[in-house]
Design an enzyme around this catalytic site. Structure first.
Site, PDB file in Angstrom:
ATOM      1  N   ALA A   7      66.078  48.005  58.881  1.00 23.36           N
ATOM      2  CA  ALA A   7      65.584  48.789  57.746  1.00 23.36           C
ATOM      3  C   ALA A   7      66.177  50.187  57.800  1.00 23.36           C
ATOM      4  O   ALA A   7      66.589  50.664  58.849  1.00 23.36           O
ATOM      5  CB  ALA A   7      64.066  48.860  57.783  1.00 23.36           C
ATOM      6  N   CYS A   8      66.182  50.821  56.635  1.00 24.83           N
ATOM      7  CA  CYS A   8      66.645  52.190  56.505  1.00 24.83           C
ATOM      8  C   CYS A   8      65.902  53.052  57.538  1.00 24.83           C
ATOM      9  O   CYS A   8      64.689  52.897  57.669  1.00 24.83           O
ATOM     10  CB  CYS A   8      66.335  52.669  55.096  1.00 24.83           C
ATOM     11  SG  CYS A   8      66.917  54.306  54.745  1.00 24.83           S
ATOM     12  N   PRO A   9      66.537  53.946  58.263  1.00 22.80           N
ATOM     13  CA  PRO A   9      67.929  54.408  58.122  1.00 22.80           C
ATOM     14  C   PRO A   9      68.930  53.692  59.035  1.00 22.80           C
ATOM     15  O   PRO A   9      70.089  54.103  59.063  1.00 22.80           O
ATOM     16  CB  PRO A   9      67.809  55.880  58.555  1.00 22.80           C
ATOM     17  CG  PRO A   9      66.786  55.824  59.651  1.00 22.80           C
ATOM     18  CD  PRO A   9      65.811  54.738  59.258  1.00 22.80           C
ATOM     19  N   SER A  68      63.693  56.763  57.137  1.00 14.98           N
ATOM     20  CA  SER A  68      64.581  57.920  57.265  1.00 14.98           C
ATOM     21  C   SER A  68      63.797  59.210  57.430  1.00 14.98           C
ATOM     22  O   SER A  68      64.213  60.118  58.146  1.00 14.98           O
ATOM     23  CB  SER A  68      65.473  58.046  56.030  1.00 14.98           C
ATOM     24  OG  SER A  68      66.098  56.834  55.769  1.00 14.98           O
TER      25      SER A  68
END
Lengths: 75, 375
Positions: free
Chosen positions: A13-15, B78
């Site tokens: 998954a991001c990042p 993120s």
């Protein structure tokens, strides 16, 4: 197409797809092509924007059976 | 230094209580420009996370030292990474749990006011998407208007209030968000009403919502009455509740008016829109409080977080109600319209019951602002 290296980032998954891609692209030479496999759909826009910001070129991208394939030529 | 997780509910309190906040949004620039967390007193910095992989030192001077700092991304991954990097650099920061996805889904119930005989009217503010749903309660019964798809929020709220959901209305076939109406009806046995002119293609049973239809809540005299008001769609219907509140759906907003094109027929419906806004609504009492189904900008929120304003004030102040020349009006609502809501055609098909996407697909479809207005 001459692929210098392949990075399998499926299931990440991001990042992480971008983080791994950045690390891997640092290990190939300018002009060489990195193949990246991703399943996180959010990666689509991020890869385009990230490559653009770093001057890399996405020479091809495709989707097959739910997997995104990016072919990135290093700047 | 520490990294803490904030829920969407905590961020919502900052918006509603008019607090200051510094938001570091690490999504890519297109996504940020398209849609972000709006607050009256929020300050923003947008740097995509992938520009910060080599370190955050360069942006440290740009980050507020005296405000709370919240790092935001699409899902949360993120933002956690960047928040930890900032924390390592000595800052105290938080990240938004679940990212913009959870922000898009969060609903804040706020009481709009009292109805007669001890009744109450609540507005459910979906801050991230600008959607507004309503629940009127009295005498152990509830009516819901324009429910979004998070049906638990409504059924749990009804349970808390000790009321039974009897009536579920949609003012029109929505194009910007997925309706929870018929699912609430299926779960509770409530009657689900939809305007028949918007429902030509729906594949489920519904009760026609026609002009003049009236329901009462409990044994009270609280009346929820339907008023046919086409223009955003051909079936669009408003409600007058307790002779006090006018629920306008997507026809009239606080600072804008509905757009007539989302079902593909701008030219055909612009006349209806004009008629509704400039004739039908003009015959109503100016003291009615307008409660729309959306807001577009944070300035439309009142100090208590509600989105509500007196009809007479809107006649005076809303630009869309003050275009005297019909040709100018026609051009305003058909030419140079803003982009349509994300996936609006797919959303209409979901609301017709023709397809049932997974929760995750529904979340994807609803990403972004609602864009139901022309200003």
């Amino acid at each position: 197409m001459n692929i210098a290296k392949t990075l399998d980032a499926k299931g990440l998954a991001c990042p992480m797809p971008i983080v791994r891609t950045k690390k891997t692209i640092d290990t190939i030479n300018s002009g060489e092509i990195l193949e990246v496999l991703v399943t996180d759909k959010g990666a689509l826009n991020d890869f385009t924007a990230w490559a653009g910001a770093g001057g890399h070129t996405i020479v091809e991208q495709k989707e097959e059976a739910g997997v995104l394939y990016f072919y990135i030529q290093k700047a | 230094m520490t990294v803490t997780a904030w829920t969407a509910a905590q961020v919502a309190r900052k918006v509603i209580e008019n607090k200051e906040l510094f938001i570091l949004d690490v999504r890519n620039t297109d996504a940020f420009d398209d849609w972000k967390i709006e607050g009256h007193q929020f300050e923003y910095l947008n740097i995509p996370y992938f520009d910060l992989l080599d370190g955050v030192e360069e942006i440290l001077p740009k980050i507020s030292k005296d405000k709370e700092v919240l790092v935001v991304c699409a899902k949360e991954g993120s933002s956690i990474m960047i928040a930890e990097m900032l924390s390592d650099a000595g800052l105290t920061v938080a990240y938004l749990q679940g990212g913009m996805k959870s922000w898009s889904m969060y609903l804040e119930p706020i009481k709009v006011g009292d109805l007669k005989d001890g009744g109450e009217l609540y507005q459910f503010v979906r801050l991230g998407k600008g959607c507004l749903s309503y629940m009127a309660i009295n005498g152990g019964e509830a009516a819901i208007i324009d429910a979004v798809r998070f049906t638990d929020v409504f059924t749990n709220f009804a349970k808390e209030k000790g009321v039974e959901i009897k009536h579920v209305f949609d003012t029109h076939l929505h194009a910007d968000h997925i309706s929870g109406g018929r699912h609430i009806s299926a779960a509770t046995g409530a009657t689900y009403y939809l305007p028949p002119k918007d429902a030509k293609e729906v594949v489920f049973d519904y009760t026609p919502l026609t002009d003049g239809l009236t329901v009462h809540l409990g044994a009270s005299q609280i009346e929820v009455g339907a008023l046919y008001s086409p223009g955003h769609t051909i079936g669009s219907t408003s409600f007058v509740i307790d002779s006090k509140y006018l629920l306008t759906g997507d026809i009239l907003f606080i600072d804008s008016i509905g757009r007539p094109d989302l079902a593909g027929l701008a030219e055909d419906w612009v006349g209806d829109l004009r008629e509704t806004l400039y004739k039908r609504y003009r015959t109503l009492a100016e003291d009615l409080i307008v409660l729309p189904a959306h807001f577009m900008i944070i300035e439309e929120l009142n100090e208590d977080g509600t989105v509500a304003k007196r009809l007479g004030d809107l006649f005076a102040e809303n630009h869309g109600l003050n275009v005297e020349d019909e040709a100018v009006f026609r051009s305003m609502v058909t030419d140079n319209l803003p982009p349509q809501p994300n996936a609006y055609q797919e959303i209409r098909i979901v609301n017709m019951g023709k397809v049932t996407p997974s929760d995750e697909e529904q979340t994807e479809m609803e990403i972004g602002p609602n864009r139901c207005a022309v200003r």
